[in-house]
Design a protein around this motif. Structure first.
Motif, PDB file in Angstrom:
ATOM      1  N   MET A  86      -8.467   7.169  49.055  1.00 32.95           N
ATOM      2  CA  MET A  86      -9.015   7.197  47.638  1.00 32.95           C
ATOM      3  C   MET A  86      -7.876   7.541  46.588  1.00 32.95           C
ATOM      4  O   MET A  86      -7.012   8.317  46.705  1.00 32.95           O
ATOM      5  N   GLY A  87      -8.156   6.656  45.569  1.00 35.53           N
ATOM      6  CA  GLY A  87      -7.127   6.672  44.660  1.00 35.53           C
ATOM      7  C   GLY A  87      -7.205   5.511  43.746  1.00 35.53           C
ATOM      8  O   GLY A  87      -7.754   4.638  43.789  1.00 35.53           O
ATOM      9  N   ASN A  88      -6.455   5.929  42.366  1.00 35.07           N
ATOM     10  CA  ASN A  88      -6.379   4.904  41.503  1.00 35.07           C
ATOM     11  C   ASN A  88      -4.995   4.977  40.821  1.00 35.07           C
ATOM     12  O   ASN A  88      -4.408   5.797  40.200  1.00 35.07           O
ATOM     13  N   PRO A  89      -4.094   3.911  41.213  1.00 34.18           N
ATOM     14  CA  PRO A  89      -2.778   3.847  40.981  1.00 34.18           C
ATOM     15  C   PRO A  89      -2.476   3.632  39.359  1.00 34.18           C
ATOM     16  O   PRO A  89      -1.497   4.207  39.088  1.00 34.18           O
ATOM     17  N   LEU A  90      -3.264   2.861  38.808  1.00 33.36           N
ATOM     18  CA  LEU A  90      -3.200   2.664  37.469  1.00 33.36           C
ATOM     19  C   LEU A  90      -3.238   3.801  36.711  1.00 33.36           C
ATOM     20  O   LEU A  90      -2.435   4.389  35.783  1.00 33.36           O
ATOM     21  N   PHE A  91      -4.440   4.582  37.004  1.00 31.11           N
ATOM     22  CA  PHE A  91      -4.630   5.831  36.147  1.00 31.11           C
ATOM     23  C   PHE A  91      -3.732   6.994  36.529  1.00 31.11           C
ATOM     24  O   PHE A  91      -3.312   7.597  35.605  1.00 31.11           O
ATOM     25  N   ALA A  92      -3.311   7.115  37.832  1.00 36.32           N
ATOM     26  CA  ALA A  92      -2.204   8.058  38.181  1.00 36.32           C
ATOM     27  C   ALA A  92      -0.900   7.751  37.051  1.00 36.32           C
ATOM     28  O   ALA A  92      -0.181   8.687  36.861  1.00 36.32           O
ATOM     29  N   GLY A  93      -0.650   6.379  37.181  1.00 38.59           N
ATOM     30  CA  GLY A  93       0.564   5.969  36.617  1.00 38.59           C
ATOM     31  C   GLY A  93       0.741   6.095  35.235  1.00 38.59           C
ATOM     32  O   GLY A  93       1.825   6.346  34.746  1.00 38.59           O
ATOM     33  N   SER A 149     -14.657  15.035  35.367  1.00 35.51           N
ATOM     34  CA  SER A 149     -14.694  13.662  36.487  1.00 35.51           C
ATOM     35  C   SER A 149     -15.498  13.879  37.757  1.00 35.51           C
ATOM     36  O   SER A 149     -15.494  13.281  38.764  1.00 35.51           O
ATOM     37  N   VAL A 150     -16.075  15.214  37.773  1.00 38.84           N
ATOM     38  CA  VAL A 150     -16.540  15.558  39.150  1.00 38.84           C
ATOM     39  C   VAL A 150     -17.931  14.869  39.064  1.00 38.84           C
ATOM     40  O   VAL A 150     -18.802  15.579  37.825  1.00 38.84           O
ATOM     41  N   ALA A 151     -18.616  14.512  40.063  1.00 37.87           N
ATOM     42  CA  ALA A 151     -19.789  13.902  39.755  1.00 37.87           C
ATOM     43  C   ALA A 151     -20.741  15.103  39.984  1.00 37.87           C
ATOM     44  O   ALA A 151     -21.841  15.192  39.339  1.00 37.87           O
ATOM     45  N   ALA A 152     -20.671  16.055  41.030  1.00 37.17           N
ATOM     46  CA  ALA A 152     -21.581  16.953  41.316  1.00 37.17           C
ATOM     47  C   ALA A 152     -21.041  18.175  40.770  1.00 37.17           C
ATOM     48  O   ALA A 152     -20.627  19.209  41.576  1.00 37.17           O
ATOM     49  N   LEU A 176     -22.412   6.941  22.649  1.00 39.02           N
ATOM     50  CA  LEU A 176     -21.825   5.511  22.465  1.00 39.02           C
ATOM     51  C   LEU A 176     -20.621   5.076  23.514  1.00 39.02           C
ATOM     52  O   LEU A 176     -20.762   3.936  23.826  1.00 39.02           O
ATOM     53  N   VAL A 177     -19.515   5.811  23.203  1.00 40.06           N
ATOM     54  CA  VAL A 177     -18.537   5.245  24.016  1.00 40.06           C
ATOM     55  C   VAL A 177     -18.455   5.828  25.499  1.00 40.06           C
ATOM     56  O   VAL A 177     -17.404   5.299  26.228  1.00 40.06           O
ATOM     57  N   GLY A 178     -19.379   6.653  26.012  1.00 42.09           N
ATOM     58  CA  GLY A 178     -19.172   7.084  27.238  1.00 42.09           C
ATOM     59  C   GLY A 178     -19.074   6.314  28.476  1.00 42.09           C
ATOM     60  O   GLY A 178     -18.214   6.490  29.413  1.00 42.09           O
ATOM     61  N   PRO A 179     -19.840   5.289  28.405  1.00 40.97           N
ATOM     62  CA  PRO A 179     -19.919   4.082  29.768  1.00 40.97           C
ATOM     63  C   PRO A 179     -18.400   3.636  29.741  1.00 40.97           C
ATOM     64  O   PRO A 179     -17.984   3.649  30.737  1.00 40.97           O
ATOM     65  N   VAL A 180     -17.939   3.309  28.885  1.00 42.85           N
ATOM     66  CA  VAL A 180     -16.561   2.436  28.643  1.00 42.85           C
ATOM     67  C   VAL A 180     -15.460   3.525  28.944  1.00 42.85           C
ATOM     68  O   VAL A 180     -14.431   3.109  29.670  1.00 42.85           O
ATOM     69  N   HIS A 181     -15.635   4.823  28.231  1.00 38.54           N
ATOM     70  CA  HIS A 181     -14.524   5.725  28.601  1.00 38.54           C
ATOM     71  C   HIS A 181     -14.592   6.034  29.973  1.00 38.54           C
ATOM     72  O   HIS A 181     -13.386   6.312  30.600  1.00 38.54           O
ATOM     73  N   ARG A 182     -15.651   6.226  30.588  1.00 42.87           N
ATOM     74  CA  ARG A 182     -15.731   6.676  32.069  1.00 42.87           C
ATOM     75  C   ARG A 182     -15.151   5.577  32.800  1.00 42.87           C
ATOM     76  O   ARG A 182     -14.669   5.849  34.029  1.00 42.87           O
ATOM     77  N   THR A 183     -15.419   4.354  32.525  1.00 41.48           N
ATOM     78  CA  THR A 183     -14.759   3.238  33.491  1.00 41.48           C
ATOM     79  C   THR A 183     -13.267   3.382  33.212  1.00 41.48           C
ATOM     80  O   THR A 183     -12.426   2.960  34.228  1.00 41.48           O
ATOM     81  N   VAL A 184     -12.545   3.571  31.999  1.00 42.66           N
ATOM     82  CA  VAL A 184     -11.245   3.479  31.987  1.00 42.66           C
ATOM     83  C   VAL A 184     -10.287   4.606  32.142  1.00 42.66           C
ATOM     84  O   VAL A 184      -9.161   4.881  32.302  1.00 42.66           O
ATOM     85  N   ALA A 185     -10.973   5.870  32.250  1.00 45.80           N
ATOM     86  CA  ALA A 185     -10.746   6.942  32.477  1.00 45.80           C
ATOM     87  C   ALA A 185     -10.989   7.681  33.700  1.00 45.80           C
ATOM     88  O   ALA A 185     -10.991   9.149  33.462  1.00 45.80           O
TER      89      ALA A 185
END
Length: 207
Positions: free
Chosen positions: A1-8, A110-113, A150-159
């Motif tokens: 599990m991981g996101n190299p771009l976000f970590a970078g 960023s925690v789902a539960a 308003l920005v929540g869905p996009v923010h969640r995708t990129v962050a």
């Protein structure tokens, strides 16, 4: 599990806020940490320079392998003796009553539960153990502002899955924590929808 771009890009994105006061808030929050301490969602280790020697055991958990890689590098550079664990906040691989303190900074968004995560934090804390928190939250206690909606869905995708609807104090009370200190403030030099924040201390029951 991981996101190299976000970590970078994580440290780079937060750098202006860190320089404008976020790093000082981290330092103040952690200045009196003591005993066995678990940090959930430790990320790249931006809290590491601020832990005092009174934190005699420091366990850092994060489910993102790219974050853990950066975390290990920072710990080596600082000469800190730490334990790095692959773990979600919702499933902490520790026995009950293991830690004197738990630290959560910019992670519960960023925690789902979230309720499950706070239950796990309470479980691994010793009776009357402390939760130190620093989180960006919904603009009002009971829900996000129109802009956050308003920005929540996009923010969640990129962050990295970050959600803007965190009503942390309500969750703490519902989870049985007693909030002993809490200050509302704004994250400096960041986008408007991430500015509302709280920093403070809560106690687990018992003892």
């Amino acid at each position: 599990m991981g996101n190299p771009l976000f970590a970078g890009v994580y440290d780079w994105v937060l750098a202006p806020s860190e320089a404008a006061g976020l790093a000082a808030r981290r330092r103040d929050l952690l200045a009196t940490a003591t005993g066995a301490v678990l940090e959930v969602g430790a990320g790249t280790g931006l809290n590491l320079p601020h832990y005092p020697e009174s934190a005699t055991r420091l366990v850092l958990s994060d489910p993102d392998r790219f974050m853990r890689r950066k975390l290990a590098t920072r710990a080596r550079r600082l000469g800190r003796d730490v334990e790095i664990v692959d773990a979600d906040a919702e499933r902490l691989p520790f026995l009950e009553n293991t830690f004197d303190e738990v630290v959560a900074t910019l992670v519960l968004c960023s925690v789902a539960a979230r309720a499950t995560s706070l239950h796990e934090i309470r479980r691994v804390l010793r009776p009357r153990g402390r939760l130190r928190f620093l989180e960006h939250v919904a603009a009002s206690r009971h829900g996000p502002s129109r802009l956050q909606h308003l920005v929540g869905p996009v923010h969640r995708t990129v962050a990295g899955g970050c959600r803007l609807d965190l009503a942390l104090l309500d969750l703490l009370h519902a989870g049985g924590f007693a909030v002993e200190a809490c200050e509302e403030w704004e994250l400096p030099r960041t986008v408007p929808w991430m500015r509302p924040a709280v920093v403070g201390l809560a106690r687990a029951p018992g003892g």
